[in-house]
Motif scaffolding. Structure first.
Motif, PDB file in Angstrom:
ATOM      1  N   GLY A 152       0.842  -1.187   0.000  1.00  0.00           N
ATOM      2  CA  GLY A 152       0.000   0.000   0.000  1.00  0.00           C
ATOM      3  C   GLY A 152       0.878   1.238   0.000  1.00  0.00           C
ATOM      4  N   VAL A 153       0.361   2.299  -0.577  1.00  0.00           N
ATOM      5  CA  VAL A 153       1.056   3.595  -0.562  1.00  0.00           C
ATOM      6  C   VAL A 153       0.119   4.519   0.205  1.00  0.00           C
ATOM      7  CG1 VAL A 153       1.927   5.458  -2.002  1.00  0.00           C
ATOM      8  CG2 VAL A 153       2.152   3.100  -2.772  1.00  0.00           C
ATOM      9  N   LEU A 154       0.465   4.783   1.456  1.00  0.00           N
ATOM     10  CA  LEU A 154      -0.493   5.430   2.358  1.00  0.00           C
ATOM     11  C   LEU A 154       0.004   6.796   2.840  1.00  0.00           C
ATOM     12  CD1 LEU A 154      -1.331   2.262   4.519  1.00  0.00           C
ATOM     13  CD2 LEU A 154      -2.446   3.022   2.424  1.00  0.00           C
ATOM     14  N   PHE A 155      -0.911   7.496   3.495  1.00  0.00           N
ATOM     15  CA  PHE A 155      -0.562   8.819   4.049  1.00  0.00           C
ATOM     16  C   PHE A 155       0.136   8.634   5.399  1.00  0.00           C
ATOM     17  CE2 PHE A 155      -2.658  12.084   1.469  1.00  0.00           C
ATOM     18  CZ  PHE A 155      -3.440  11.298   0.641  1.00  0.00           C
ATOM     19  N   TYR A 156       1.359   9.125   5.493  1.00  0.00           N
ATOM     20  CA  TYR A 156       2.062   9.206   6.777  1.00  0.00           C
ATOM     21  C   TYR A 156       1.819  10.625   7.288  1.00  0.00           C
ATOM     22  CZ  TYR A 156       5.211   5.233   5.545  1.00  0.00           C
ATOM     23  OH  TYR A 156       5.751   4.024   5.198  1.00  0.00           O
ATOM     24  N   TYR A 157       1.453  10.764   8.543  1.00  0.00           N
ATOM     25  CA  TYR A 157       1.358  12.129   9.071  1.00  0.00           C
ATOM     26  C   TYR A 157       1.984  12.203  10.453  1.00  0.00           C
ATOM     27  CZ  TYR A 157      -2.891  10.417  11.449  1.00  0.00           C
ATOM     28  OH  TYR A 157      -3.778   9.705  12.202  1.00  0.00           O
ATOM     29  N   ASN A 158       2.591  13.351  10.697  1.00  0.00           N
ATOM     30  CA  ASN A 158       3.310  13.578  11.951  1.00  0.00           C
ATOM     31  C   ASN A 158       2.316  14.158  12.969  1.00  0.00           C
ATOM     32  OD1 ASN A 158       4.928  14.696  14.011  1.00  0.00           O
ATOM     33  ND2 ASN A 158       6.664  14.903  12.595  1.00  0.00           N
ATOM     34  N   LYS A 159       1.913  13.300  13.929  1.00  0.00           N
ATOM     35  CA  LYS A 159       0.863  13.706  14.886  1.00  0.00           C
ATOM     36  C   LYS A 159       1.296  14.905  15.733  1.00  0.00           C
ATOM     37  CE  LYS A 159      -0.912   9.019  15.528  1.00  0.00           C
ATOM     38  NZ  LYS A 159      -0.852   7.888  16.465  1.00  0.00           N
ATOM     39  N   LYS A 160       2.591  14.960  16.010  1.00  0.00           N
ATOM     40  CA  LYS A 160       3.098  16.048  16.853  1.00  0.00           C
ATOM     41  C   LYS A 160       2.922  17.388  16.132  1.00  0.00           C
ATOM     42  CE  LYS A 160       7.275  17.104  19.427  1.00  0.00           C
ATOM     43  NZ  LYS A 160       8.700  16.797  19.514  1.00  0.00           N
ATOM     44  N   LEU A 161       3.279  17.406  14.847  1.00  0.00           N
ATOM     45  CA  LEU A 161       3.133  18.646  14.066  1.00  0.00           C
ATOM     46  C   LEU A 161       1.658  18.974  13.849  1.00  0.00           C
ATOM     47  CD1 LEU A 161       5.986  18.249  11.390  1.00  0.00           C
ATOM     48  CD2 LEU A 161       6.041  19.520  13.535  1.00  0.00           C
ATOM     49  N   PHE A 162       0.846  17.933  13.678  1.00  0.00           N
ATOM     50  CA  PHE A 162      -0.593  18.148  13.540  1.00  0.00           C
ATOM     51  C   PHE A 162      -1.147  18.805  14.807  1.00  0.00           C
ATOM     52  CE2 PHE A 162      -3.036  15.854  10.010  1.00  0.00           C
ATOM     53  CZ  PHE A 162      -2.000  15.995   9.103  1.00  0.00           C
ATOM     54  N   ALA A 163      -0.715  18.285  15.966  1.00  0.00           N
ATOM     55  CA  ALA A 163      -1.200  18.813  17.248  1.00  0.00           C
ATOM     56  C   ALA A 163      -0.788  20.275  17.414  1.00  0.00           C
ATOM     57  CB  ALA A 163      -0.667  17.961  18.399  1.00  0.00           C
ATOM     58  N   GLU A 164       0.446  20.595  16.974  1.00  0.00           N
ATOM     59  CA  GLU A 164       0.921  21.983  17.076  1.00  0.00           C
ATOM     60  C   GLU A 164       0.020  22.936  16.283  1.00  0.00           C
ATOM     61  OE1 GLU A 164       5.065  22.534  16.059  1.00  0.00           O
ATOM     62  OE2 GLU A 164       5.620  20.837  17.334  1.00  0.00           O
ATOM     63  N   ALA A 165      -0.549  22.403  15.191  1.00  0.00           N
ATOM     64  CA  ALA A 165      -1.436  23.243  14.364  1.00  0.00           C
ATOM     65  C   ALA A 165      -2.896  23.101  14.803  1.00  0.00           C
ATOM     66  CB  ALA A 165      -1.287  22.854  12.902  1.00  0.00           C
ATOM     67  N   GLY A 166      -3.122  22.363  15.869  1.00  0.00           N
ATOM     68  CA  GLY A 166      -4.480  22.205  16.410  1.00  0.00           C
ATOM     69  C   GLY A 166      -5.337  21.217  15.633  1.00  0.00           C
ATOM     70  N   ILE A 167      -4.693  20.288  14.923  1.00  0.00           N
ATOM     71  CA  ILE A 167      -5.449  19.280  14.163  1.00  0.00           C
ATOM     72  C   ILE A 167      -5.409  17.965  14.951  1.00  0.00           C
ATOM     73  CG2 ILE A 167      -5.696  18.124  11.918  1.00  0.00           C
ATOM     74  CD1 ILE A 167      -3.754  20.414  10.858  1.00  0.00           C
ATOM     75  N   GLN A 168      -6.586  17.429  15.235  1.00  0.00           N
ATOM     76  CA  GLN A 168      -6.644  16.242  16.090  1.00  0.00           C
ATOM     77  C   GLN A 168      -6.671  14.930  15.302  1.00  0.00           C
ATOM     78  OE1 GLN A 168      -6.042  16.798  19.209  1.00  0.00           O
ATOM     79  NE2 GLN A 168      -6.218  19.003  18.828  1.00  0.00           N
ATOM     80  N   THR A 169      -7.386  14.940  14.189  1.00  0.00           N
ATOM     81  CA  THR A 169      -7.504  13.701  13.408  1.00  0.00           C
ATOM     82  C   THR A 169      -7.130  13.944  11.954  1.00  0.00           C
ATOM     83  OG1 THR A 169      -9.812  14.215  12.977  1.00  0.00           O
ATOM     84  CG2 THR A 169      -9.369  12.703  14.807  1.00  0.00           C
TER      85      THR A 169
END
Lengths: 267, 428
Positions: B156-173
């Motif tokens: 599979g070729v999937l989306f990797y996302y950095n939860k820490k950076l997401f949290a810094e921008a206020g994105i939870q999911t």
């Protein structure tokens, strides 16, 4: 006016040297440092990348293989090219067509020969051997070396050969005793081109070798830049090790190269 | 005297050459001594510098130990994948195919299958071996009744996302739709975080992954089907969104290659990347703790199902036809070993490769696989449908043009509709 010339020289030197200096600096960085600050200096000048290159793979063997292939292919090509060039100094039927046929090989893209070269080298039993690659390099380089050496031989006054014949020398003796020694600068020029081409070649080295024992340095560099993992500073360290011999050869013999190339230009 | 010496030298040279030729001719493939093991040369691009390369060596060593004295597999590594593929094609064209090799399967390039030089595995494909694979995988690799490739890797070729950076921008999911996705990108950018890694050099892998997700979300899983026009409103909309996505990528995205793009994510410079499980080996342990894996977002009134994924193409193993029946059987035996439960388990857990062959992992094994691979397996396993990445299914001419078409679009040489039209023309 002089300062403009100097400024121009410095500018050209900078343009030519900057990528190489950048490569050297980058080879002392960590992967993280390289991507964080591509143009900055390394925090610690460390030799870890060079040590990793030397220890993770048998680089000394690859280096030696590259040397063997370069030297053997150059000697083979020179042997054939000097003989071919010499014969073209004589007048014979269809000479210009034979010459065109041989030198015209420069215009043919080398990729076109991948399948036949692979087939022939395998058939004669030299697949995965250093001699096999050297043989192919000699073949590929033959047109260029004939062109360089023949042009140089054309600058030798024909009276010298005629004098040798009058003194009783045959065709072969005239070649070995008169023409070949006088063609030395042209031969050196061709040999440097052949050496550098063989040293840097990747496609045929990749195609005609397989085992670790016959791998050349250029093929080995790819180990540091695979599809699944790339460590640029280590690859740069490997590149520096691969580039150094070419630079040393060129620096030591640059006068001969230029002399060979410009010979006859002001005849 | 000089002439005589030259003749002697010439004769000596010819003798050496002929000796070389005859030495080769005397060595028949069937001339194996009874006590000598059958030697099989396996070509691979997986160097031991990579997890998959080390796992493959481990697997081969185990096999060689189990068949000691009978069969010996040796791996010849050629780390440069494009050169490796070219080499295999040259060997096949010269009618001297390698004993074993892998390649990227493309239904629009069947030159290997049509060469007549590959071993047909179908006579050996008994029920037990067949049960190891999904029927559709076997079907996809069968041509004219011949199975010349054994399904192996299909990641599979999937989306990797950095939860820490997401949290810094206020994105939870992770965003569920592309509208939400772009909103998340805007939030990340506002916080000074570069949202996504993209690239345009070589095969433009990370960018074409995004394009595939965008196109499939709109037009469904048959969007790249052979014979279907690519010049659709859905594809144009996908190209427009890809162009927009580049404004959320790094400054060097246009011109960057795979290593540059993936290193940006691995070093925490970007918050997202779309890639296969091979990337996991480049992520350090600290970063892995913060990585989330997700399937593709949807579009309003699109034709894709929630949780759909893009996959890389099949990277199957093939073998050259053998003169010796013994060697042919040894190759089949090794392929059965590679695709056995033990073989697949080893390659998945140690090599981090997701394979076509069936495998069920225990909770403990999933835990051992690490936080990212276990998520990867989970998302891949629960995908209701999938589509093969665009660079793997178009015709060779279109595949080679695609990166430059994306660059042309980014340099405003033509608009997204122009890019799609040119891609469609190249794919005819």
């Amino acid at each position: 006016m002089r300062w403009i010339k100097e400024l121009f020289l410095y500018l050209v030197s900078f343009i030519m040297l900057a990528p190489f200096v950048w490569l050297i600096i980058a080879s002392f960085k960590t992967n993280r440092e390289l991507f964080a600050e591509p143009f900055g200096l390394p925090e610690n000048w460390m030799f870890d990348n060079y040590i990793a290159v030397m220890t993770r793979h048998p680089v000394t063997t690859y280096f030696l293989n590259s040397v063997i292939v370069s030297v053997v292919s150059t000697l083979l090509a020179l042997l054939l090219a000097t003989l071919a060039s010499y014969i073209f100094t004589y007048t014979f039927r269809w000479r210009s067509y034979w010459q065109l046929l041989l030198v015209g090989g420069i215009l043919v893209p080398t990729n076109a020969f991948m399948v036949p070269y692979y087939f022939i080298v395998k058939w004669i039993g030299f697949y995965d051997s250093l001699f096999g690659i050297a043989l192919v390099y000699a073949g590929i380089s033959l047109p260029l070396s004939v062109l360089i050496i023949k042009n140089y031989m054309n600058t030798i006054p024909p009276e010298l050969s005629e004098a040798a014949f009058i003194d009783g020398a045959g065709v072969h003796r005239t070649f070995t005793r008169i023409i070949l020694p006088l063609s030395c600068p042209g031969v050196v020029t061709a040999s440097i081109f052949l050496m550098v081409t063989a040293w840097n070649e990747l496609m045929y080295a990749n195609l005609l070798t397989q085992s670790e024992g016959t791998r050349t340095l250029q093929v080995a560099i790819r180990f540091f830049l695979t599809t699944f993992q790339a460590n640029y500073p280590q690859a740069f360290a490997a590149m520096i090790l691969a580039i150094v011999p070419s630079i040393v050869i060129y620096a030591l013999l640059s006068e001969k190269i230029i002399g060979g190339l410009t010979a006859g230009a002001v005849k | 005297m000089v002439i005589k010496r030259s003749r002697v030298l010439l004769l000596a040279l010819l003798t050496v050459l002929l000796a070389g030729c005859s030495a080769n001719l005397q060595k028949e493939p069937n001339s194996k001594q009874a006590d000598e093991p059958i030697e099989i040369k396996m070509l691979s691009s997986w160097s031991t510098d990579t997890e998959r390369g080390r796992a493959l060596h481990l697997l081969v060593n185990k096999y060689n130990e189990a068949r000691a004295g009978k069969v010996k597999i040796s791996i010849d590594i050629n780390p440069d994948w494009p050169n490796y593929q070219e080499k295999v094609k040259t060997m096949i064209a010269a009618k001297q195919p390698p004993d074993l090799f892998n390649y990227n399967f493309n239904p629009n390039d069947l030159s290997r299958q049509n060469s007549g030089q590959l071993l047909d595995f179908s006579p050996y494909m008994d029920e037990q071996w067949r049960s190891r694979f999904k029927p559709e995988d076997i079907e996809a690799l069968t041509f004219n009744g011949e199975l010349t490739s054994i399904p192996y890797e299909k990641a599979g070729v999937l989306f990797y996302y950095n939860k820490k950076l997401f949290a810094e921008a206020g994105i939870q999911t992770f965003p569920q739709t592309w509208d939400e996705f772009f909103a998340a990108c805007a939030k990340l950018k506002k916080k000074g975080i570069i949202p996504i890694s993209l690239m345009t050099a070589d095969d433009s892998w990370h960018s074409t992954n995004a394009l595939t997700y965008l196109a499939a979300a709109a037009d469904g899983m048959d969007v790249f089907k052979a014979g279907v026009s690519l010049d659709t409103p859905g594809m144009v909309a996908a190209a427009e969104k890809l162009k927009q996505l580049f404004s959320y990528s790094t400054d060097d995205a246009i011109g960057a290659n795979y290593s540059i793009s993936s290193n940006h994510f691995a070093l925490g410079n970007t918050a997202m990347i779309i890639d296969g499980p091979w990337l996991i080996g480049s992520l350090d342990d600290e970063l892995q703790k913060n990585i989330g894996i997700s399937a593709g977002p949807l579009v309003h009134q699109g034709h894709a199902q929630k949780g759909f994924i893009v996959t890389d193409t099949y990277t199957p193993w093939s073998a050259g036809k053998q003169a010796s029946k013994e060697k042919e059987q040894a190759i089949v035996d090794f392929m059965k070993y590679m695709t056995s439960d033990d073989g697949v388990r080893l390659m998945t857990l140690e090599g981090r490769i997701l394979l076509s062959a069936e495998l069920s992992l225990s909770e403990e094994e999933l835990k051992k696989a690490g936080p990212v691979l276990s998520q990867f397996i989970d998302v891949s396993g629960s995908a209701p449908e999938s589509i093969i990445q665009i660079s793997r299914v178009l015709k060779p001419a279109a595949i080679s043009k695609l990166p430059s078409l994306i660059e042309g679009m980014m340099f405003e040489q033509y608009d997204p509709a122009g890019m799609v039209r040119r891609m469609n023309e190249a794919n005819q």
